[in-house]
Design a protein around this motif. Structure first.
Motif, short mmCIF file in Angstrom:
data_model
loop_
_atom_site.label_atom_id
_atom_site.label_comp_id
_atom_site.label_asym_id
_atom_site.label_seq_id
_atom_site.Cartn_x
_atom_site.Cartn_y
_atom_site.Cartn_z
N UNK A 104 37.71 36.03 47.76
CA UNK A 104 38.28 35.02 48.66
C UNK A 104 38.44 33.71 47.90
N UNK A 108 42.07 32.48 47.17
CA UNK A 108 42.47 31.49 48.17
C UNK A 108 41.96 30.09 47.85
N UNK A 109 40.66 29.95 47.84
CA UNK A 109 40.09 28.61 47.76
C UNK A 109 40.37 27.90 46.44
N UNK A 111 42.96 27.78 44.90
CA UNK A 111 44.36 27.38 44.75
C UNK A 111 44.69 26.18 45.61
N UNK A 159 50.69 40.10 35.79
CA UNK A 159 49.69 39.30 36.50
C UNK A 159 50.09 39.12 37.96
N UNK A 160 51.37 38.86 38.18
CA UNK A 160 51.85 38.67 39.55
C UNK A 160 51.57 39.87 40.44
N UNK A 161 51.81 41.05 39.89
CA UNK A 161 51.57 42.26 40.69
C UNK A 161 50.09 42.39 41.02
N UNK A 164 48.95 39.65 43.50
CA UNK A 164 49.40 39.91 44.87
C UNK A 164 48.57 41.02 45.51
N UNK A 165 48.26 42.02 44.73
CA UNK A 165 47.42 43.10 45.25
C UNK A 165 46.07 42.55 45.69
N UNK A 167 45.28 39.45 46.53
CA UNK A 167 45.41 38.60 47.72
C UNK A 167 45.59 39.45 48.96
N UNK A 168 46.42 40.44 48.83
CA UNK A 168 46.67 41.32 49.96
C UNK A 168 45.38 42.00 50.41
N UNK A 171 43.20 39.57 52.32
CA UNK A 171 43.68 39.24 53.66
C UNK A 171 43.60 40.43 54.62
N UNK A 173 41.64 43.15 56.11
CA UNK A 173 40.18 43.35 56.09
C UNK A 173 39.79 44.82 55.99
#
Lengths: 196, 196, 196, 196
Positions: A104, A108-109, A111, A159-161, A164-165, A167-168, A171, A173
């Motif tokens: 998390x 998230x935090x 950024x 890195x983007x892929x 995103x994985x 982060x997904x 989010x 749960x």
DNA sequence: CATGAATGAGAATTCATTCAT
DNA sequence: CATGAATGAATTCTCATTCAT
């Protein structure tokens, strides 16, 4: 007043910070909350960190440290780029997926602000991208990756892929393990959408 | 006392908020700063938004609105999935790259908290991913994309690549146009690293 | 920078609050005003009271504490009801008349809202009325008070007379001592208008 | 947009104010709330009242107007002091008990501040006390009331009893009619505790 | 007379940080 | 090293009042 078993008070503070920040967010987390969970006085925090933001930085550094050192280990082993990338992807997803609280924070935090992201990007993330880039170069040299790629761009795309994985996963749960998707990720990274 | 530009006062406030938040970050931006730039009194803000956070939400909705409507237009046109994706990628990069202030907000400030990201993810981003997923399905049906893809995963991967590019562009202060990398992006998305 | 008088900082804040609130009224008194008079920082107030209203509550409790404890002492002494009531009346008027600032608060500021009066009524005032009622019962049992009285009603009537006297004294800025009217009060309470 | 049937907009505003203030208290009631309930625009309030406080004053005056005029009527009728007082007491309790919202205002909200109570005391309450005093004097002259009373004090005592009854009725949410206690009140006022 | 959008002064409260013990 | 009471700057939001229409 929980006494810390393993070692330093600094670690205890960071451990407490991970939990509190993951639970309440950086801005809703007060220094006092971290102190209480760490079992120290408010003022003690300032013997180890010069201010609240530095806790967040340190958190990140501690986490990224393992990340990069393990990542570099993979790269340094004499394997092929294909193997290296496989290992990095798995490692990335495994490390992120190991501790949801930490995830998390990293997804998230951490950024929070341009200022903050700048720091990350310039330092740890930059280094991580460099490693990925090296692997791409190696893959091209080995003839296993396409020759027409810009390694710098490819590193970012990879890195983007992965990011995103991650982060997904944070989010959603669901309890599904993050690294269980390593195969799909590699599949996509190796062949894309398969347009010929 | 800047006069309202486009018409409504609400728009003026949002315009002001974009600039201030991009420049100083959400938390360092005070309501008074936004009001001053918008040329209204502090209290006026609260005639249009119930609190500071709602400004950020509204900012996002306004931006994402265009995004999705234009994105859907591309999809709705009778083109092939390959063409559709090309257009979406270009549109994405063009829209993000059009306004750096807005990009800073969407790539950085909007990701402030789990609570906030949840909202984004559940709503607009979710819808965007759905659109991407449809295109992938179409591509598979047309026989142009690999058949063994999980469209949901692929959509996220595509989004991850684009999102990382956007973030990278925001952080690198180069003047290079973001959409100039659309070709590389598509190249990567279509063929990945080219591992056979 | 007034130095703390009696000892604790909490007391200093309450003392300051009495003066400021009596002088300017509860709503016109800012927390900053109280802090300044108490010689502490604004934030310090919140180490001792969770919010501004709690200061008012605490003020009341502190004052009513003495009131009731002294009142109960009178009742607990073995005197006759007539004597007890005399003492209570004198005590009531003496205590209220002792500190005009505090009297202003108890007679005026404390009656701010239904919510607030409810609290008072249910708690301290209720207890005070109970004491008065007990005395009335005793007087009836001793054969000195009329037998046809409702003690609960009588207690309220007694309180009403005393309370009105106190309010009147607060509003009339005369220097006449409030307890100087204790005789008249008792006279009225004992015999009313003397209608036979 | 409720249109007012009976008459003036001013009355509608006062009617609305009674309800809102009784329900939420003076300070929690905003001018906008009163305006909405009265079915007028916020600004319209200021065509009839110069500021918020004046609404409260006017409320009181309107209520006290009836009070005193009816009270004076009782006094002006040729009855004996005993009869007059009986009527006044009944009238007082009846009028207060007739409208709980108005009672809340007169017993609680109107006592907001020293400044405010001063006004009341000097004007309407003062006049009411004067009437009561006259009745007491008459009773003494008629030989029905004790000769050793201070009429001014007696008037306050009578008022104190009635006022406390009213406050008690407001705070206890029982449905018992307030005027049902007129007998007890008179009983107490006429004979007190009956100490001989 | 009536409106209601706009104003902007004002205040409570929070919390990172300090420092005397 | 550790404490935690004290600080006080800083900011959101409310709402009585105004005034152009």
């Amino acid at each position: 007043m929980a006494r810390i078993s393993d070692g330093t008070k600094r670690e205890a503070i960071l451990d407490a910070a991970v939990v509190e920040i993951a639970r309440h967010g950086y801005h809703q987390t007060t220094v006092a909350m971290i102190a209480r969970r760490a079992g120290v006085a408010d003022g003690t925090i300032y013997l180890y960190f010069s201010n609240k933001e530095e806790i967040l930085f340190s958190l990140f550094e501690r986490a990224m440290g393992r990340f990069i050192s393990e990542g570099r280990t993979e790269v340094d082993q004499g394997a092929s780029a294909t193997e290296k990338l496989s290992r990095i992807v798995e490692l990335h997803l495994t490390l992120v997926g190991r501790d949801r609280d930490l995830a998390i924070i990293s997804q998230v935090e951490l950024r929070h602000s341009l200022h903050f992201m700048d720091q990350l990007s310039r330092n740890q993330v930059g280094e991580y991208l460099a490693i990925l880039g090296q692997v791409v170069v190696q893959g091209m040299e080995e003839g296993n990756f396409r020759a027409d790629l810009d390694p710098v761009f490819a590193a970012k795309a990879i890195f983007g892929v992965l990011d995103e994985m991650a982060t997904d996963w944070v989010l959603s749960r669901k309890n599904k393990r993050l690294e269980s998707q390593a195969g799909s990720a590699l599949d996509f990274l190796f062949g894309g959408l398969g347009v010929s």
